[in-house]
Write a protein that holds these residues in place. Structure first.
Motif, mmCIF file in Angstrom:
data_model
loop_
_atom_site.group_PDB
_atom_site.id
_atom_site.type_symbol
_atom_site.label_atom_id
_atom_site.label_comp_id
_atom_site.label_asym_id
_atom_site.label_seq_id
_atom_site.Cartn_x
_atom_site.Cartn_y
_atom_site.Cartn_z
ATOM 1 N N TRP A 172 -58.668 -52.957 -14.189
ATOM 2 C CA TRP A 172 -58.862 -53.068 -15.563
ATOM 3 C C TRP A 172 -57.512 -53.531 -16.463
ATOM 4 O O TRP A 172 -56.436 -53.200 -15.736
ATOM 5 N N PHE A 173 -57.599 -54.071 -17.697
ATOM 6 C CA PHE A 173 -56.239 -54.330 -18.425
ATOM 7 C C PHE A 173 -55.454 -52.916 -18.317
ATOM 8 O O PHE A 173 -55.982 -52.033 -18.812
ATOM 9 N N GLY A 174 -54.140 -53.096 -18.215
ATOM 10 C CA GLY A 174 -53.385 -51.813 -18.310
ATOM 11 C C GLY A 174 -53.233 -51.426 -16.966
ATOM 12 O O GLY A 174 -52.311 -50.301 -16.768
ATOM 13 N N GLU A 175 -54.024 -51.629 -16.037
ATOM 14 C CA GLU A 175 -53.866 -50.966 -14.570
ATOM 15 C C GLU A 175 -53.227 -51.633 -13.888
ATOM 16 O O GLU A 175 -53.101 -52.829 -13.907
ATOM 17 N N THR A 176 -52.438 -51.085 -13.190
ATOM 18 C CA THR A 176 -51.622 -51.860 -11.998
ATOM 19 C C THR A 176 -52.440 -52.393 -10.762
ATOM 20 O O THR A 176 -53.312 -51.745 -10.424
ATOM 21 N N LEU A 177 -52.100 -53.357 -10.237
ATOM 22 C CA LEU A 177 -52.612 -53.981 -8.964
ATOM 23 C C LEU A 177 -52.420 -53.154 -7.992
ATOM 24 O O LEU A 177 -51.021 -52.745 -7.734
ATOM 25 N N ASP A 178 -53.025 -53.437 -6.689
ATOM 26 C CA ASP A 178 -52.429 -52.734 -5.389
ATOM 27 C C ASP A 178 -51.197 -53.283 -5.143
ATOM 28 O O ASP A 178 -51.159 -54.587 -4.978
ATOM 29 N N GLU A 179 -50.350 -52.453 -4.716
ATOM 30 C CA GLU A 179 -49.024 -52.806 -4.309
ATOM 31 C C GLU A 179 -48.975 -53.722 -3.123
ATOM 32 O O GLU A 179 -48.203 -54.658 -3.025
ATOM 33 N N VAL A 180 -49.687 -53.547 -2.034
ATOM 34 C CA VAL A 180 -49.675 -54.056 -0.850
ATOM 35 C C VAL A 180 -50.165 -55.481 -1.084
ATOM 36 O O VAL A 180 -49.677 -56.288 -0.540
ATOM 37 N N VAL A 181 -51.543 -55.468 -1.746
ATOM 38 C CA VAL A 181 -52.108 -56.772 -1.757
ATOM 39 C C VAL A 181 -51.175 -57.674 -2.643
ATOM 40 O O VAL A 181 -51.063 -58.876 -2.443
ATOM 41 N N LEU A 182 -50.471 -57.033 -3.839
ATOM 42 C CA LEU A 182 -49.657 -58.006 -4.815
ATOM 43 C C LEU A 182 -48.413 -58.411 -3.743
ATOM 44 O O LEU A 182 -47.987 -59.854 -3.894
ATOM 45 N N GLY A 183 -48.064 -57.644 -3.081
ATOM 46 C CA GLY A 183 -46.871 -57.983 -2.146
ATOM 47 C C GLY A 183 -46.988 -58.964 -1.289
ATOM 48 O O GLY A 183 -46.431 -60.054 -1.162
ATOM 49 N N ASP A 184 -48.185 -58.879 -0.629
ATOM 50 C CA ASP A 184 -48.368 -59.941 0.237
ATOM 51 C C ASP A 184 -49.101 -61.198 -0.508
ATOM 52 O O ASP A 184 -48.521 -62.485 0.061
ATOM 53 N N VAL A 203 -54.461 -67.175 -17.608
ATOM 54 C CA VAL A 203 -53.736 -66.264 -18.871
ATOM 55 C C VAL A 203 -53.617 -64.881 -18.393
ATOM 56 O O VAL A 203 -52.731 -64.193 -19.018
ATOM 57 N N VAL A 204 -54.014 -64.316 -17.325
ATOM 58 C CA VAL A 204 -53.988 -63.112 -16.885
ATOM 59 C C VAL A 204 -52.817 -62.877 -15.729
ATOM 60 O O VAL A 204 -52.899 -63.350 -14.766
ATOM 61 N N HIS A 205 -51.991 -61.896 -16.301
ATOM 62 C CA HIS A 205 -50.587 -61.771 -15.356
ATOM 63 C C HIS A 205 -50.994 -60.329 -14.734
ATOM 64 O O HIS A 205 -51.499 -59.475 -15.406
ATOM 65 N N ALA A 207 -51.435 -62.237 -11.874
ATOM 66 C CA ALA A 207 -51.838 -63.163 -10.958
ATOM 67 C C ALA A 207 -51.504 -64.738 -11.314
ATOM 68 O O ALA A 207 -51.288 -65.431 -10.374
ATOM 69 N N ALA A 208 -51.459 -64.792 -12.496
ATOM 70 C CA ALA A 208 -50.963 -66.130 -13.100
ATOM 71 C C ALA A 208 -49.553 -66.490 -12.794
ATOM 72 O O ALA A 208 -49.262 -67.784 -12.913
ATOM 73 N N SER A 209 -48.867 -65.373 -12.304
ATOM 74 C CA SER A 209 -47.185 -65.881 -12.065
ATOM 75 C C SER A 209 -47.317 -66.197 -10.433
ATOM 76 O O SER A 209 -46.020 -66.836 -9.969
ATOM 77 N N ILE A 210 -48.348 -65.937 -9.882
ATOM 78 C CA ILE A 210 -48.291 -66.373 -8.420
ATOM 79 C C ILE A 210 -48.066 -68.061 -8.238
ATOM 80 O O ILE A 210 -47.251 -68.360 -7.389
ATOM 81 N N PRO A 211 -48.636 -68.714 -8.888
ATOM 82 C CA PRO A 211 -48.321 -70.320 -8.664
ATOM 83 C C PRO A 211 -46.934 -70.537 -9.534
ATOM 84 O O PRO A 211 -46.371 -71.606 -8.660
ATOM 85 N N VAL A 212 -46.524 -69.950 -10.218
ATOM 86 C CA VAL A 212 -45.221 -70.167 -10.788
ATOM 87 C C VAL A 212 -44.095 -69.686 -9.824
ATOM 88 O O VAL A 212 -43.083 -70.502 -9.377
ATOM 89 N N VAL A 213 -44.222 -68.681 -8.972
ATOM 90 C CA VAL A 213 -43.347 -68.307 -7.894
ATOM 91 C C VAL A 213 -43.596 -69.339 -6.743
ATOM 92 O O VAL A 213 -42.396 -69.850 -6.261
ATOM 93 N N ALA A 214 -44.728 -69.851 -6.408
ATOM 94 C CA ALA A 214 -44.767 -70.728 -5.445
ATOM 95 C C ALA A 214 -43.959 -71.914 -5.688
ATOM 96 O O ALA A 214 -43.302 -72.480 -5.185
#
Ligand code: BJW
Length: 256
Positions: A172-184, A203-205, A207-214
């Protein structure tokens, strides 16, 4: 400069070359990829879930604390909707792409599990999976048999904690994503040479930063979306139209 093409355009050799030369690919998907299965997106102005429901009441820990029965019932409705629909040709095309490109990582913001149902092996589910439930206090898994036994209750008590409740295993909004999944996911973004972004408003981060990093790490990007998104400017190609049409066409390019 982004090059936009519609579904009726002839196949462009530059696009075909980009795809056939890719060795390491990331496919990032959002709600639009399941739209043609009949699962509503979030931000469509008329049909989107957030056009009809308040995200702060339904998709935040505070909303759940305020009215857990309302949130549980809303997720039950969505679970049933998803259980009565199925993956579409777009999901299947992504699984087929992985058969032809050995280093292909699927990262999804979707919680419907359709990529796995369509045959994709490893899928990085950034926002969890709606079919799993966890204890709101301990975050331990709650088995379907327990939910079945308490199907007449809303909210459903947790078997793991006297003050815990069953909640969907989603982020949910304000909750952190799973660290391992996000790291992978970020590791895959850093190493890929092609990033395909399909069906997300971007618009949702984070997740939306992943293409930016790529792209920052040298990847080229293809976007598939009927309209422009927050990520369109990063894309070398904007394939304008539905993903259930465009993704199978990408498979055809590799087969030809
Ligand atoms: C088609 C199509 C077809 C239609 N074919 N395409 C940095 C900046 C600003 C804010 C933040 C930030 N970092 C974190 C935040 C806060 C927040 C956030 O991003 N807010 C923004 C909205 C402003 N992020 C979070 O809170 C995240 N947690 C986090 O970062 O923790 C640390 C932290 C907390 C607080 C502050 C700072 C740091 C968690 C985000 C969780 C998102 N959860 C949801 C619900 C999941 C469970 C559920 O399903 O109920 O995830 S919200 C919803 O949005 C869902 C989706 O996965 C997500 C993205 O939506 P998506 O997939 O893009 O769908 P749509 O509807 O937006 O777009 C669909 C697209 O498809 C459109 O473009 C259509 O055109 C297209 N389309 N038909 C192809 N046929």
């Amino acid at each position: 400069m982004t090059r936009s093409i519609g579904v009726d355009a002839a196949l462009d050799p530059d696009l075909a070359r980009l795809l056939t030369q890719a060795r390491s690919v990331v496919v990032l998907t959002g709600a639009g990829v399941s739209a043609e299965s009949g699962v509503p997106t979030f931000r469509d102005a008329q049909q989107g879930l957030w056009a009809r429901h308040d995200p702060m009441a339904l998709a935040t820990p505070e909303g759940f604390a305020r009215d857990p029965a309302l949130v549980w019932d809303w997720y039950q409705w969505r679970r049933e909707l998803i259980a009565n629909t199925a993956p579409n040709p777009g999901h299947r095309a992504i699984a087929e792409l992985a058969e032809r490109i050995p280093d292909l990582v699927v990262i999804t913001q979707n919680v419907d599990g359709f990529h796995q149902l369509a045959g994709s092996g490893t899928v990085l589910e950034l926002h969890g999976n709606i079919q799993r439930s966890i204890c709101s206090r301990t975050r331990r898994d709650i088995p379907p048999s327990w939910l079945h036994e308490h199907a007449d209750r809303s909210p459903v008590p947790s078997p793991h904690h006297p003050h815990g409740l069953a909640r969907p295993d989603v982020v949910w909004f304000g909750e952190t994503l799973d660290e391992v999944v996000l790291g992978d996911a970020f590791a895959a973004a850093q190493r890929c040479d092609l990033m395909i972004v399909a069906g997300t408003s971007g618009v949702v981060h984070p997740a939306a930063s992943i293409p930016v990093v790529a792209v920052e790490h040298g990847a080229r990007m293809i976007e598939i979306n009927p309209v422009e998104s927050e990520l369109s400017q990063l894309a070398e190609w904007h394939l304008v139209g539905p993903s259930a049409t465009w993704l199978p066409r990408l498979v055809e390019i590799l087969v030809e």
